[in-house]
Motif scaffolding. Structure first.
Motif, PDB file in Angstrom:
ATOM      1  N   GLY A  21       0.813  -1.214   0.000  1.00  0.00           N
ATOM      2  CA  GLY A  21       0.000   0.000   0.000  1.00  0.00           C
ATOM      3  C   GLY A  21       0.842   1.256   0.000  1.00  0.00           C
ATOM      4  O   GLY A  21       0.582   2.193  -0.763  1.00  0.00           O
ATOM      5  N   LEU A  22       1.872   1.290   0.849  1.00  0.00           N
ATOM      6  CA  LEU A  22       2.739   2.467   0.881  1.00  0.00           C
ATOM      7  C   LEU A  22       3.469   2.673  -0.442  1.00  0.00           C
ATOM      8  O   LEU A  22       3.620   3.804  -0.914  1.00  0.00           O
ATOM      9  CB  LEU A  22       3.756   2.337   2.016  1.00  0.00           C
ATOM     10  CG  LEU A  22       3.218   2.591   3.412  1.00  0.00           C
ATOM     11  CD1 LEU A  22       4.284   2.318   4.456  1.00  0.00           C
ATOM     12  CD2 LEU A  22       2.696   4.002   3.537  1.00  0.00           C
ATOM     13  N   THR A  23       3.907   1.580  -1.050  1.00  0.00           N
ATOM     14  CA  THR A  23       4.582   1.680  -2.349  1.00  0.00           C
ATOM     15  C   THR A  23       3.657   2.259  -3.403  1.00  0.00           C
ATOM     16  O   THR A  23       4.056   3.146  -4.176  1.00  0.00           O
ATOM     17  CB  THR A  23       5.085   0.293  -2.791  1.00  0.00           C
ATOM     18  OG1 THR A  23       5.948  -0.223  -1.781  1.00  0.00           O
ATOM     19  CG2 THR A  23       5.827   0.367  -4.102  1.00  0.00           C
ATOM     20  N   LEU A  24       2.423   1.785  -3.444  1.00  0.00           N
ATOM     21  CA  LEU A  24       1.485   2.292  -4.438  1.00  0.00           C
ATOM     22  C   LEU A  24       1.091   3.742  -4.171  1.00  0.00           C
ATOM     23  O   LEU A  24       0.907   4.521  -5.113  1.00  0.00           O
ATOM     24  CB  LEU A  24       0.241   1.408  -4.488  1.00  0.00           C
ATOM     25  CG  LEU A  24       0.435   0.053  -5.159  1.00  0.00           C
ATOM     26  CD1 LEU A  24      -0.843  -0.762  -5.057  1.00  0.00           C
ATOM     27  CD2 LEU A  24       0.844   0.217  -6.599  1.00  0.00           C
ATOM     28  N   VAL A  25       0.963   4.119  -2.908  1.00  0.00           N
ATOM     29  CA  VAL A  25       0.629   5.505  -2.594  1.00  0.00           C
ATOM     30  C   VAL A  25       1.748   6.428  -3.044  1.00  0.00           C
ATOM     31  O   VAL A  25       1.513   7.457  -3.699  1.00  0.00           O
ATOM     32  CB  VAL A  25       0.344   5.675  -1.084  1.00  0.00           C
ATOM     33  CG1 VAL A  25       0.331   7.136  -0.691  1.00  0.00           C
ATOM     34  CG2 VAL A  25      -0.977   5.030  -0.726  1.00  0.00           C
ATOM     35  N   PHE A  48      -4.201   3.432  -0.905  1.00  0.00           N
ATOM     36  CA  PHE A  48      -4.957   3.756   0.302  1.00  0.00           C
ATOM     37  C   PHE A  48      -5.893   2.608   0.685  1.00  0.00           C
ATOM     38  O   PHE A  48      -6.070   2.303   1.863  1.00  0.00           O
ATOM     39  CB  PHE A  48      -5.753   5.048   0.123  1.00  0.00           C
ATOM     40  CG  PHE A  48      -4.909   6.284   0.201  1.00  0.00           C
ATOM     41  CD1 PHE A  48      -4.165   6.561   1.332  1.00  0.00           C
ATOM     42  CD2 PHE A  48      -4.859   7.165  -0.863  1.00  0.00           C
ATOM     43  CE1 PHE A  48      -3.387   7.701   1.410  1.00  0.00           C
ATOM     44  CE2 PHE A  48      -4.084   8.307  -0.800  1.00  0.00           C
ATOM     45  CZ  PHE A  48      -3.346   8.578   0.339  1.00  0.00           C
ATOM     46  N   PHE A  49      -6.473   1.951  -0.309  1.00  0.00           N
ATOM     47  CA  PHE A  49      -7.313   0.791  -0.044  1.00  0.00           C
ATOM     48  C   PHE A  49      -6.494  -0.324   0.614  1.00  0.00           C
ATOM     49  O   PHE A  49      -6.931  -0.950   1.582  1.00  0.00           O
ATOM     50  CB  PHE A  49      -7.962   0.291  -1.343  1.00  0.00           C
ATOM     51  CG  PHE A  49      -8.704  -0.988  -1.194  1.00  0.00           C
ATOM     52  CD1 PHE A  49      -9.936  -1.027  -0.568  1.00  0.00           C
ATOM     53  CD2 PHE A  49      -8.169  -2.176  -1.666  1.00  0.00           C
ATOM     54  CE1 PHE A  49     -10.619  -2.218  -0.418  1.00  0.00           C
ATOM     55  CE2 PHE A  49      -8.848  -3.367  -1.524  1.00  0.00           C
ATOM     56  CZ  PHE A  49     -10.079  -3.387  -0.902  1.00  0.00           C
ATOM     57  N   LEU A  50      -5.284  -0.572   0.102  1.00  0.00           N
ATOM     58  CA  LEU A  50      -4.444  -1.622   0.678  1.00  0.00           C
ATOM     59  C   LEU A  50      -3.992  -1.261   2.093  1.00  0.00           C
ATOM     60  O   LEU A  50      -3.821  -2.143   2.940  1.00  0.00           O
ATOM     61  CB  LEU A  50      -3.237  -1.893  -0.215  1.00  0.00           C
ATOM     62  CG  LEU A  50      -3.548  -2.582  -1.545  1.00  0.00           C
ATOM     63  CD1 LEU A  50      -2.266  -2.790  -2.338  1.00  0.00           C
ATOM     64  CD2 LEU A  50      -4.257  -3.900  -1.329  1.00  0.00           C
ATOM     65  N   LEU A  51      -3.795   0.021   2.364  1.00  0.00           N
ATOM     66  CA  LEU A  51      -3.465   0.436   3.730  1.00  0.00           C
ATOM     67  C   LEU A  51      -4.624   0.142   4.684  1.00  0.00           C
ATOM     68  O   LEU A  51      -4.412  -0.277   5.821  1.00  0.00           O
ATOM     69  CB  LEU A  51      -3.106   1.915   3.762  1.00  0.00           C
ATOM     70  CG  LEU A  51      -1.778   2.305   3.105  1.00  0.00           C
ATOM     71  CD1 LEU A  51      -1.612   3.818   3.122  1.00  0.00           C
ATOM     72  CD2 LEU A  51      -0.618   1.626   3.782  1.00  0.00           C
ATOM     73  N   ALA A  52      -5.843   0.366   4.206  1.00  0.00           N
ATOM     74  CA  ALA A  52      -7.016   0.042   5.026  1.00  0.00           C
ATOM     75  C   ALA A  52      -7.114  -1.463   5.263  1.00  0.00           C
ATOM     76  O   ALA A  52      -7.431  -1.910   6.377  1.00  0.00           O
ATOM     77  CB  ALA A  52      -8.282   0.562   4.352  1.00  0.00           C
ATOM     78  N   VAL A  53      -6.808  -2.246   4.244  1.00  0.00           N
ATOM     79  CA  VAL A  53      -6.817  -3.710   4.383  1.00  0.00           C
ATOM     80  C   VAL A  53      -5.764  -4.147   5.396  1.00  0.00           C
ATOM     81  O   VAL A  53      -6.006  -5.037   6.220  1.00  0.00           O
ATOM     82  CB  VAL A  53      -6.606  -4.391   3.013  1.00  0.00           C
ATOM     83  CG1 VAL A  53      -6.349  -5.872   3.168  1.00  0.00           C
ATOM     84  CG2 VAL A  53      -7.804  -4.153   2.121  1.00  0.00           C
TER      85      VAL A  53
END
Length: 69
Positions: A21-25, A48-53
């Motif tokens: 998630g951090l990489t994609l953000v 951001f979705f992956l950070l929530a996951v």
């Protein structure tokens, strides 16, 4: 608190979601800043979705570790 294989696996999976998630953000925001094309920042939204996951995964893992069976 139990630290069995399921809890450790949950923490590891949450860590993987967090890193992805951090990489994609970060890359999504850089692409949006550089590019004027429509949809250049969509990777950041997925990040951001992956950070929530990742947060939900860690929450569920800590519940598994703290609540007696």
């Amino acid at each position: 608190m139990r630290w069995d294989a399921g809890v450790l696996a949950g923490l590891l999976i949450g860590l993987v979601w967090l890193v992805a998630g951090l990489t994609l953000v970060v890359t999504g925001r850089r692409r949006r800043r550089v590019s004027r094309a429509d949809g250049a920042g969509n990777m950041a939204v997925i990040g951001f979705f992956l950070l929530a996951v990742a947060g939900l995964t860690w929450f569920a893992t800590l519940l598994l570790a703290l609540v007696p069976a």
